[in-house]
Design a protein around this motif. Structure first.
Motif, PDB file in Angstrom:
ATOM      1  N   VAL A 208       0.848  -1.199   0.000  1.00 19.80           N
ATOM      2  CA  VAL A 208       0.000   0.000   0.000  1.00 19.80           C
ATOM      3  C   VAL A 208       0.879   1.242   0.000  1.00 19.80           C
ATOM      4  CG1 VAL A 208      -1.724   1.286   1.324  1.00 19.80           C
ATOM      5  CG2 VAL A 208      -1.880  -1.199   1.173  1.00 19.80           C
ATOM      6  N   GLU A 209       1.899   1.221   0.862  1.00 23.48           N
ATOM      7  CA  GLU A 209       2.801   2.370   0.965  1.00 23.48           C
ATOM      8  C   GLU A 209       3.598   2.574  -0.318  1.00 23.48           C
ATOM      9  OE1 GLU A 209       3.244   5.002   2.836  1.00 23.48           O
ATOM     10  OE2 GLU A 209       1.464   4.251   3.830  1.00 23.48           O
ATOM     11  N   GLU A 210       4.028   1.437  -0.905  1.00 23.87           N
ATOM     12  CA  GLU A 210       4.825   1.522  -2.141  1.00 23.87           C
ATOM     13  C   GLU A 210       3.999   2.159  -3.258  1.00 23.87           C
ATOM     14  OE1 GLU A 210       6.143  -2.233  -3.688  1.00 23.87           O
ATOM     15  OE2 GLU A 210       7.175  -1.246  -5.350  1.00 23.87           O
ATOM     16  N   LEU A 211       2.733   1.710  -3.382  1.00 22.66           N
ATOM     17  CA  LEU A 211       1.865   2.274  -4.426  1.00 22.66           C
ATOM     18  C   LEU A 211       1.617   3.766  -4.194  1.00 22.66           C
ATOM     19  CD1 LEU A 211      -0.829  -0.445  -5.159  1.00 22.66           C
ATOM     20  CD2 LEU A 211       0.549   0.752  -6.844  1.00 22.66           C
ATOM     21  N   ARG A 212       1.474   4.118  -2.929  1.00 24.32           N
ATOM     22  CA  ARG A 212       1.250   5.525  -2.585  1.00 24.32           C
ATOM     23  C   ARG A 212       2.463   6.376  -3.020  1.00 24.32           C
ATOM     24  NH1 ARG A 212      -2.322   6.673   1.763  1.00 24.32           N
ATOM     25  NH2 ARG A 212      -1.814   4.706   2.718  1.00 24.32           N
ATOM     26  N   THR A 213       3.661   5.850  -2.693  1.00 26.29           N
ATOM     27  CA  THR A 213       4.889   6.575  -3.056  1.00 26.29           C
ATOM     28  C   THR A 213       5.016   6.682  -4.574  1.00 26.29           C
ATOM     29  OG1 THR A 213       5.841   5.529  -1.110  1.00 26.29           O
ATOM     30  CG2 THR A 213       7.378   6.651  -2.569  1.00 26.29           C
ATOM     31  N   LEU A 214       4.680   5.583  -5.260  1.00 27.70           N
ATOM     32  CA  LEU A 214       4.749   5.603  -6.720  1.00 27.70           C
ATOM     33  C   LEU A 214       3.773   6.630  -7.297  1.00 27.70           C
ATOM     34  CD1 LEU A 214       4.957   1.774  -7.510  1.00 27.70           C
ATOM     35  CD2 LEU A 214       6.659   3.488  -8.155  1.00 27.70           C
ATOM     36  N   MET A 215       2.589   6.679  -6.711  1.00 31.09           N
ATOM     37  CA  MET A 215       1.566   7.605  -7.213  1.00 31.09           C
ATOM     38  C   MET A 215       2.031   9.057  -7.029  1.00 31.09           C
ATOM     39  SD  MET A 215      -1.343   7.251  -8.680  1.00 31.09           S
ATOM     40  CE  MET A 215      -2.382   8.542  -9.341  1.00 31.09           C
ATOM     41  N   ILE A 216       2.692   9.324  -5.918  1.00 33.02           N
ATOM     42  CA  ILE A 216       3.187  10.688  -5.677  1.00 33.02           C
ATOM     43  C   ILE A 216       4.256  11.034  -6.721  1.00 33.02           C
ATOM     44  CG2 ILE A 216       4.440  12.168  -4.022  1.00 33.02           C
ATOM     45  CD1 ILE A 216       2.957  10.515  -1.786  1.00 33.02           C
ATOM     46  N   ARG A 217       5.121  10.032  -7.009  1.00 27.94           N
ATOM     47  CA  ARG A 217       6.153  10.256  -8.045  1.00 27.94           C
ATOM     48  C   ARG A 217       5.521  10.463  -9.417  1.00 27.94           C
ATOM     49  NH1 ARG A 217       9.751   5.422  -8.212  1.00 27.94           N
ATOM     50  NH2 ARG A 217      10.351   6.369 -10.190  1.00 27.94           N
TER      51      ARG A 217
ATOM     52  N   GLN B 114       2.528  11.668  -9.976  1.00 26.33           N
ATOM     53  CA  GLN B 114       1.952  13.017  -9.988  1.00 26.33           C
ATOM     54  C   GLN B 114       3.029  14.069 -10.232  1.00 26.33           C
ATOM     55  OE1 GLN B 114      -0.143  12.980  -6.175  1.00 26.33           O
ATOM     56  NE2 GLN B 114      -2.116  13.007  -7.251  1.00 26.33           N
ATOM     57  N   GLY B 115       4.254  13.724  -9.830  1.00 23.13           N
ATOM     58  CA  GLY B 115       5.382  14.642 -10.046  1.00 23.13           C
ATOM     59  C   GLY B 115       5.912  14.585 -11.471  1.00 23.13           C
ATOM     60  N   GLY B 116       5.404  13.641 -12.286  1.00 21.50           N
ATOM     61  CA  GLY B 116       5.785  13.598 -13.705  1.00 21.50           C
ATOM     62  C   GLY B 116       6.687  12.434 -14.087  1.00 21.50           C
ATOM     63  N   SER B 117       6.733  11.365 -13.284  1.00 22.03           N
ATOM     64  CA  SER B 117       7.627  10.243 -13.596  1.00 22.03           C
ATOM     65  C   SER B 117       6.915   9.167 -14.420  1.00 22.03           C
ATOM     66  CB  SER B 117       8.151   9.639 -12.289  1.00 22.03           C
ATOM     67  OG  SER B 117       8.686   8.366 -12.530  1.00 22.03           O
ATOM     68  N   LEU B 118       7.448   8.892 -15.603  1.00 21.22           N
ATOM     69  CA  LEU B 118       6.894   7.844 -16.468  1.00 21.22           C
ATOM     70  C   LEU B 118       7.216   6.453 -15.903  1.00 21.22           C
ATOM     71  CD1 LEU B 118       5.329   7.407 -19.136  1.00 21.22           C
ATOM     72  CD2 LEU B 118       7.523   7.259 -20.304  1.00 21.22           C
ATOM     73  N   ASP B 119       8.406   6.341 -15.296  1.00 20.91           N
ATOM     74  CA  ASP B 119       8.789   5.056 -14.678  1.00 20.91           C
ATOM     75  C   ASP B 119       7.788   4.680 -13.584  1.00 20.91           C
ATOM     76  OD1 ASP B 119      10.936   4.992 -16.284  1.00 20.91           O
ATOM     77  OD2 ASP B 119      12.381   5.694 -14.777  1.00 20.91           O
ATOM     78  N   ALA B 120       7.377   5.680 -12.829  1.00 19.72           N
ATOM     79  CA  ALA B 120       6.416   5.417 -11.747  1.00 19.72           C
ATOM     80  C   ALA B 120       5.100   4.927 -12.334  1.00 19.72           C
ATOM     81  CB  ALA B 120       6.187   6.687 -10.924  1.00 19.72           C
ATOM     82  N   PHE B 121       4.675   5.529 -13.460  1.00 23.27           N
ATOM     83  CA  PHE B 121       3.431   5.077 -14.101  1.00 23.27           C
ATOM     84  C   PHE B 121       3.566   3.613 -14.528  1.00 23.27           C
ATOM     85  CE2 PHE B 121       1.216   4.047 -18.043  1.00 23.27           C
ATOM     86  CZ  PHE B 121      -0.099   4.156 -17.611  1.00 23.27           C
ATOM     87  N   GLN B 122       4.706   3.293 -15.130  1.00 19.62           N
ATOM     88  CA  GLN B 122       4.902   1.914 -15.609  1.00 19.62           C
ATOM     89  C   GLN B 122       4.854   0.921 -14.441  1.00 19.62           C
ATOM     90  OE1 GLN B 122       8.385   3.093 -18.054  1.00 19.62           O
ATOM     91  NE2 GLN B 122       7.497   1.750 -19.621  1.00 19.62           N
TER      92      GLN B 122
ATOM     93  N   SER C  17      -7.018  11.998 -14.436  1.00 15.52           N
ATOM     94  CA  SER C  17      -7.532  12.362 -13.102  1.00 15.52           C
ATOM     95  C   SER C  17      -6.458  12.249 -12.032  1.00 15.52           C
ATOM     96  CB  SER C  17      -8.701  11.458 -12.721  1.00 15.52           C
ATOM     97  OG  SER C  17      -9.664  11.447 -13.719  1.00 15.52           O
ATOM     98  N   ARG C  18      -5.198  12.156 -12.435  1.00 18.14           N
ATOM     99  CA  ARG C  18      -4.161  11.904 -11.425  1.00 18.14           C
ATOM    100  C   ARG C  18      -4.077  13.015 -10.388  1.00 18.14           C
ATOM    101  NH1 ARG C  18      -1.863  13.779 -15.981  1.00 18.14           N
ATOM    102  NH2 ARG C  18       0.060  15.006 -15.959  1.00 18.14           N
ATOM    103  N   ALA C  19      -4.469  14.220 -10.786  1.00 13.43           N
ATOM    104  CA  ALA C  19      -4.440  15.323  -9.813  1.00 13.43           C
ATOM    105  C   ALA C  19      -5.513  15.141  -8.741  1.00 13.43           C
ATOM    106  CB  ALA C  19      -4.649  16.645 -10.533  1.00 13.43           C
ATOM    107  N   THR C  20      -6.565  14.381  -9.045  1.00 10.50           N
ATOM    108  CA  THR C  20      -7.639  14.229  -8.059  1.00 10.50           C
ATOM    109  C   THR C  20      -7.301  13.177  -7.010  1.00 10.50           C
ATOM    110  OG1 THR C  20      -8.840  12.535  -9.294  1.00 10.50           O
ATOM    111  CG2 THR C  20      -9.405  14.823  -9.778  1.00 10.50           C
ATOM    112  N   TYR C  21      -6.183  12.461  -7.230  1.00 11.63           N
ATOM    113  CA  TYR C  21      -5.777  11.486  -6.203  1.00 11.63           C
ATOM    114  C   TYR C  21      -5.123  12.218  -5.044  1.00 11.63           C
ATOM    115  CZ  TYR C  21      -3.061   8.126  -3.643  1.00 11.63           C
ATOM    116  OH  TYR C  21      -2.529   7.405  -2.615  1.00 11.63           O
ATOM    117  N   ASN C  22      -5.583  11.932  -3.861  1.00 16.10           N
ATOM    118  CA  ASN C  22      -4.956  12.511  -2.674  1.00 16.10           C
ATOM    119  C   ASN C  22      -4.182  11.414  -1.949  1.00 16.10           C
ATOM    120  OD1 ASN C  22      -4.837  13.199   0.315  1.00 16.10           O
ATOM    121  ND2 ASN C  22      -5.464  15.141  -0.597  1.00 16.10           N
ATOM    122  N   PRO C  23      -2.920  11.682  -1.607  1.00 16.55           N
ATOM    123  CA  PRO C  23      -2.100  10.640  -0.973  1.00 16.55           C
ATOM    124  C   PRO C  23      -2.673  10.090   0.344  1.00 16.55           C
ATOM    125  CG  PRO C  23      -0.731  12.448  -1.713  1.00 16.55           C
ATOM    126  CD  PRO C  23      -2.138  12.894  -1.882  1.00 16.55           C
TER     127      PRO C  23
END
Lengths: 226, 184
Positions: B5-14, B16-24, B62-68
């Protein structure tokens, strides 16, 4: 066979890579509503400044004048908070809760109208026809509510809701009740047919406006060009 | 809170910051589960694969609507459900789903009932449950969502989610036992 591929298709990856600008996460529903509340209060206060406080406020007393309006404003905040929840996937409220609060809001508006009329049965200025008063109040408060609906739509334009019409109707009802909270402080007429017919219909009109806006936003999101 | 859960949260924050690797990485972690969920909703229809891509496009928009503050998985599954429901409203596609209802849906088998019958039998019995019960059952037993999370995704109370999953499990057990009796 279930395709368990964990690699995104090339086309999807390209579409994502095209727009990877950093975004700011949106706040949680309650802080978001609190951020919008000052604007709702500003629009409501402008109405009050333009028209002035009703003359019979001494007869009504502070509880029925200001207390009832503050209660309506709080209900409006609850409605918008519920709409914000409805707009967040995986954060929706049970349907029964939504319907219960909507019904409770209607009851509060009707109860405040009756209490106001029973305490001060003012029928308004004699020079102006009741019909004109009704039209002015109805259109005026719908227009003011429409401004708030427009603001809510802009804030929640990127949210993805399963029931856009319900989410929109909740935003609209919240906007309508917020405007009604101040409009009733300014309107000199307290007869139920005017208060419910003009002010109440304006709340319903803004709810319908919100529902329509919700549907339009959802339809636009679904169109292939987006 | 689990590491996943924490890992996915961290990835989602990355992300939102613009990381394509995080999306993958998010795609790699979520796509198989979301695909199965969509297959379940679409009753095994092939359109589930299209809906999966659409879901990830919506996640992107909708990635901006995700709240960590929220866990990512229920948010993504909730979004997938929204995408499915929005598409179902398009009459043509809805007809396609109904046409494919005759096929055996390829949704997963909850571990709790695996021993009661073959995977094929379990799938048939799940297909015989009501849509509400099978959805709650699979969300809880297969994808591991809490009843609170299911409630948020479906717009129901946690008690209703629990009741649906429990009735679904009872129905599934009953159907499998009947099947065993017939076989005996």
């Amino acid at each position: 066979m279930i395709d368990d591929s964990t690699k995104p298709p090339e086309a999807l990856l390209k579409a994502i890579a095209r727009d990877l600008s950093p975004v700011k996460p949106s706040p949680l529903p309650f802080p978001l509503v609190l951020r919008m509340a000052p604007l709702a209060v500003t629009v409501a206060s402008l109405i009050l400044l333009l028209i002035g406080v009703r003359r019979d406020h001494d007869v009504l007393g502070p509880l029925l004048t200001w207390g009832a309006s503050i209660a309506q404003l709080c209900l409006a905040i609850v409605l918008v908070w519920m709409a914000a929840h409805e707009s967040t996937p995986a954060n929706r409220l049970p349907k029964n809760v939504v319907y219960f609060v909507a019904a409770a809001t209607a009851l509060v508006v009707v109860a405040v109208t009756w209490l106001t009329f029973l305490t001060s049965p003012a029928s308004g200025p004699f020079r102006v026809s009741p019909l004109i008063m009704g039209i002015v109040c109805g259109i005026g408060s719908t227009f003011a509510g429409g401004i708030l609906v427009g603001l809510f739509c802009w804030v929640f334009r990127n949210s993805l809701t399963t029931r856009p019409a319900i989410a929109g109707a909740l935003y609209g009802a919240g906007a309508g009740v917020a405007i009604n909270a101040s409009w009733r402080l300014a309107c000199p007429v307290s007869t139920p047919w005017h208060a419910l017919g003009a002010h109440g219909m304006a709340v319903i009109a803004t709810a319908i406006l919100g529902a329509l806006a919700g549907r339009i936003i959802a339809a636009r999101r679904q169109s292939p060009s987006n | 809170m689990s590491d996943g859960v924490e890992e996915l949260r961290t990835l989602m924050i990355r992300y939102q910051g613009g990381s394509l690797d995080a999306f993958q990485e998010i795609y790699a972690q979520l796509a198989p589960g979301v695909r199965r969920y969509l297959r379940h909703l679409a009753r095994g229809s092939e359109m589930a694969d299209d809906l999966l891509q659409e879901t990830f496009l919506h996640i992107h928009r909708s990635r901006a609507t995700y709240n960590p503050a929220y866990p990512v998985k229920p948010w993504a599954f909730g979004l997938a459900r929204n995408v499915f429901l929005m598409n179902r409203r398009a009459a043509q596609r809805w007809a396609e789903v109904h046409e494919s209802r005759q096929e055996l849906p390829e949704f997963p088998v909850p571990p709790e009932v695996e021993r009661l019958g073959s995977a094929d039998e379990v799938r048939r019995c799940i297909a015989g449950l009501s849509a509400e019960q099978s959805e709650a059952l699979l969300l809880h037993h297969e994808w591991g969502f809490s009843f609170q999370e299911i409630a948020g995704m479906l717009g129901i109370s946690a008690a209703t989610a629990r009741a649906r999953a429990s009735r679904g499990m009872a129905g599934l057990r009953g159907a499998l036992i009947n099947l065993q009796r017939v076989r005996a």
